[in-house]
Design an enzyme around this catalytic site. Structure first.
Site, PDB file in Angstrom:
ATOM      1  N   GLY A   1       0.828  -1.196   0.000  1.00  0.00           N
ATOM      2  CA  GLY A   1       0.000   0.000   0.000  1.00  0.00           C
ATOM      3  C   GLY A   1       0.864   1.247   0.000  1.00  0.00           C
ATOM      4  O   GLY A   1       2.002   1.223   0.493  1.00  0.00           O
TER       5      GLY A   1
ATOM      6  N   GLN B   1       2.805   9.963   1.158  1.00  0.00           N
ATOM      7  CA  GLN B   1       4.098   9.303   1.353  1.00  0.00           C
ATOM      8  C   GLN B   1       5.106   9.634   0.253  1.00  0.00           C
ATOM      9  O   GLN B   1       6.288   9.354   0.398  1.00  0.00           O
ATOM     10  CB  GLN B   1       3.916   7.787   1.437  1.00  0.00           C
ATOM     11  CG  GLN B   1       3.199   7.339   2.697  1.00  0.00           C
ATOM     12  CD  GLN B   1       3.020   5.850   2.717  1.00  0.00           C
ATOM     13  OE1 GLN B   1       2.042   5.317   2.201  1.00  0.00           O
ATOM     14  NE2 GLN B   1       3.991   5.164   3.294  1.00  0.00           N
TER      15      GLN B   1
ATOM     16  N   CYS C   1       5.294  -0.027   7.532  1.00  0.00           N
ATOM     17  CA  CYS C   1       5.009   1.134   6.697  1.00  0.00           C
ATOM     18  C   CYS C   1       6.254   1.506   5.903  1.00  0.00           C
ATOM     19  O   CYS C   1       7.355   1.536   6.458  1.00  0.00           O
ATOM     20  CB  CYS C   1       4.576   2.296   7.589  1.00  0.00           C
ATOM     21  SG  CYS C   1       4.157   3.801   6.697  1.00  0.00           S
ATOM     22  N   LEU C   2       6.071   1.793   4.624  1.00  0.00           N
ATOM     23  CA  LEU C   2       7.208   2.183   3.785  1.00  0.00           C
ATOM     24  C   LEU C   2       7.842   3.491   4.273  1.00  0.00           C
ATOM     25  O   LEU C   2       9.010   3.748   3.992  1.00  0.00           O
ATOM     26  CB  LEU C   2       6.770   2.305   2.323  1.00  0.00           C
ATOM     27  CG  LEU C   2       6.312   1.001   1.667  1.00  0.00           C
ATOM     28  CD1 LEU C   2       5.756   1.276   0.271  1.00  0.00           C
ATOM     29  CD2 LEU C   2       7.438  -0.013   1.609  1.00  0.00           C
TER      30      LEU C   2
ATOM     31  N   HIS D   1      -5.151   1.672   7.193  1.00  0.00           N
ATOM     32  CA  HIS D   1      -3.778   2.169   7.331  1.00  0.00           C
ATOM     33  C   HIS D   1      -3.514   3.301   6.335  1.00  0.00           C
ATOM     34  O   HIS D   1      -2.999   4.358   6.697  1.00  0.00           O
ATOM     35  CB  HIS D   1      -2.808   1.001   7.113  1.00  0.00           C
ATOM     36  CG  HIS D   1      -1.363   1.364   7.151  1.00  0.00           C
ATOM     37  ND1 HIS D   1      -0.530   0.957   8.164  1.00  0.00           N
ATOM     38  CD2 HIS D   1      -0.585   2.089   6.301  1.00  0.00           C
ATOM     39  CE1 HIS D   1       0.700   1.414   7.933  1.00  0.00           C
ATOM     40  NE2 HIS D   1       0.686   2.101   6.804  1.00  0.00           N
ATOM     41  N   GLU D   2      -3.865   3.073   5.071  1.00  0.00           N
ATOM     42  CA  GLU D   2      -3.609   4.090   4.035  1.00  0.00           C
ATOM     43  C   GLU D   2      -4.505   5.312   4.203  1.00  0.00           C
ATOM     44  O   GLU D   2      -4.064   6.441   3.983  1.00  0.00           O
ATOM     45  CB  GLU D   2      -3.763   3.480   2.634  1.00  0.00           C
ATOM     46  CG  GLU D   2      -2.805   2.339   2.327  1.00  0.00           C
ATOM     47  CD  GLU D   2      -1.334   2.649   2.560  1.00  0.00           C
ATOM     48  OE1 GLU D   2      -0.922   3.824   2.440  1.00  0.00           O
ATOM     49  OE2 GLU D   2      -0.585   1.712   2.875  1.00  0.00           O
TER      50      GLU D   2
ATOM     51  N   HIS E   1      -3.036   7.652   6.621  1.00  0.00           N
ATOM     52  CA  HIS E   1      -2.006   8.506   6.021  1.00  0.00           C
ATOM     53  C   HIS E   1      -2.618   9.782   5.443  1.00  0.00           C
ATOM     54  O   HIS E   1      -2.051  10.873   5.584  1.00  0.00           O
ATOM     55  CB  HIS E   1      -1.267   7.777   4.882  1.00  0.00           C
ATOM     56  CG  HIS E   1      -0.122   6.941   5.329  1.00  0.00           C
ATOM     57  ND1 HIS E   1       0.999   7.453   5.955  1.00  0.00           N
ATOM     58  CD2 HIS E   1       0.089   5.603   5.227  1.00  0.00           C
ATOM     59  CE1 HIS E   1       1.846   6.477   6.213  1.00  0.00           C
ATOM     60  NE2 HIS E   1       1.313   5.336   5.795  1.00  0.00           N
TER      61      HIS E   1
END
Length: 172
Positions: free
Chosen positions: A46, A51, A94-95, A136-137, A140
């Protein structure tokens, strides 16, 4: 399609709330394609626009297993309209917080409305890993990170680690 640079903690952009996408055109479709390329190369499942430093309400994901064909999904202006009272726990990463994972409890199922990459209004009932990824996304897009669900002690430890790394590498 272009791979973009993923922003990492402690960059303040990760704490900003994203603005709605006003029109879905070629620029947004190109952004979605770039985001998918970036996510796959990372590798991740994701990626939210914030991000990569784009403060618009769009995220992409693909929760297909490694032995399955890719199943990319694009969510534009997503909104959770229902969450189940049942909760589930997944170990999240998380990236933007590389190589850190911890258990997070979230609703087990959600119903989300959104526009797809063509701008058509959609609704999806998701559970399991897909529900967790959507939440989660979407966090963000609202300036929230998965570490915000952890104890203050754990969260502070992670933030300090990344602040120290940023000072060492000159990325503050």
């Amino acid at each position: 399609m272009t791979k973009r640079t993923i922003i990492t903690l402690p960059d303040p952009v990760l704490r900003q709330v994203c603005a709605p996408v006003t029109a879905v055109g070629d620029d947004i479709r190109q952004l979605a394609d770039d985001m998918l390329d970036t996510m796959y190369e990372a590798p991740g499942i994701g990626l939210a626009a914030s991000q990569i430093g784009v403060l618009q309400r769009i995220f992409v994901l693909d929760v297909a297993k490694e032995d399955q064909p890719k199943a990319p999904m694009v969510f534009i202006n997503p909104e959770i309209v229902w969450s189940s009272p049942e909760l589930s726990v997944y170990q999240e990463g998380c990236l933007s917080i590389p190589e850190y994972y911890d258990d997070v409890e979230r609703p087990a199922s959600v119903r989300v409305t959104f526009q797809n990459r063509e701008g058509a209004q959609q609704e999806l009932l998701a559970d399991g890993l897909l529900a967790t990824c959507i939440q989660h996304e979407l966090d963000h897009l609202n300036g929230k990170l998965f570490i915000d669900y952890l104890s203050k002690l754990k969260r502070d430890r992670v933030v300090k680690k990344f602040q120290k790394q940023a000072r060492t590498t000159g990325k503050s």
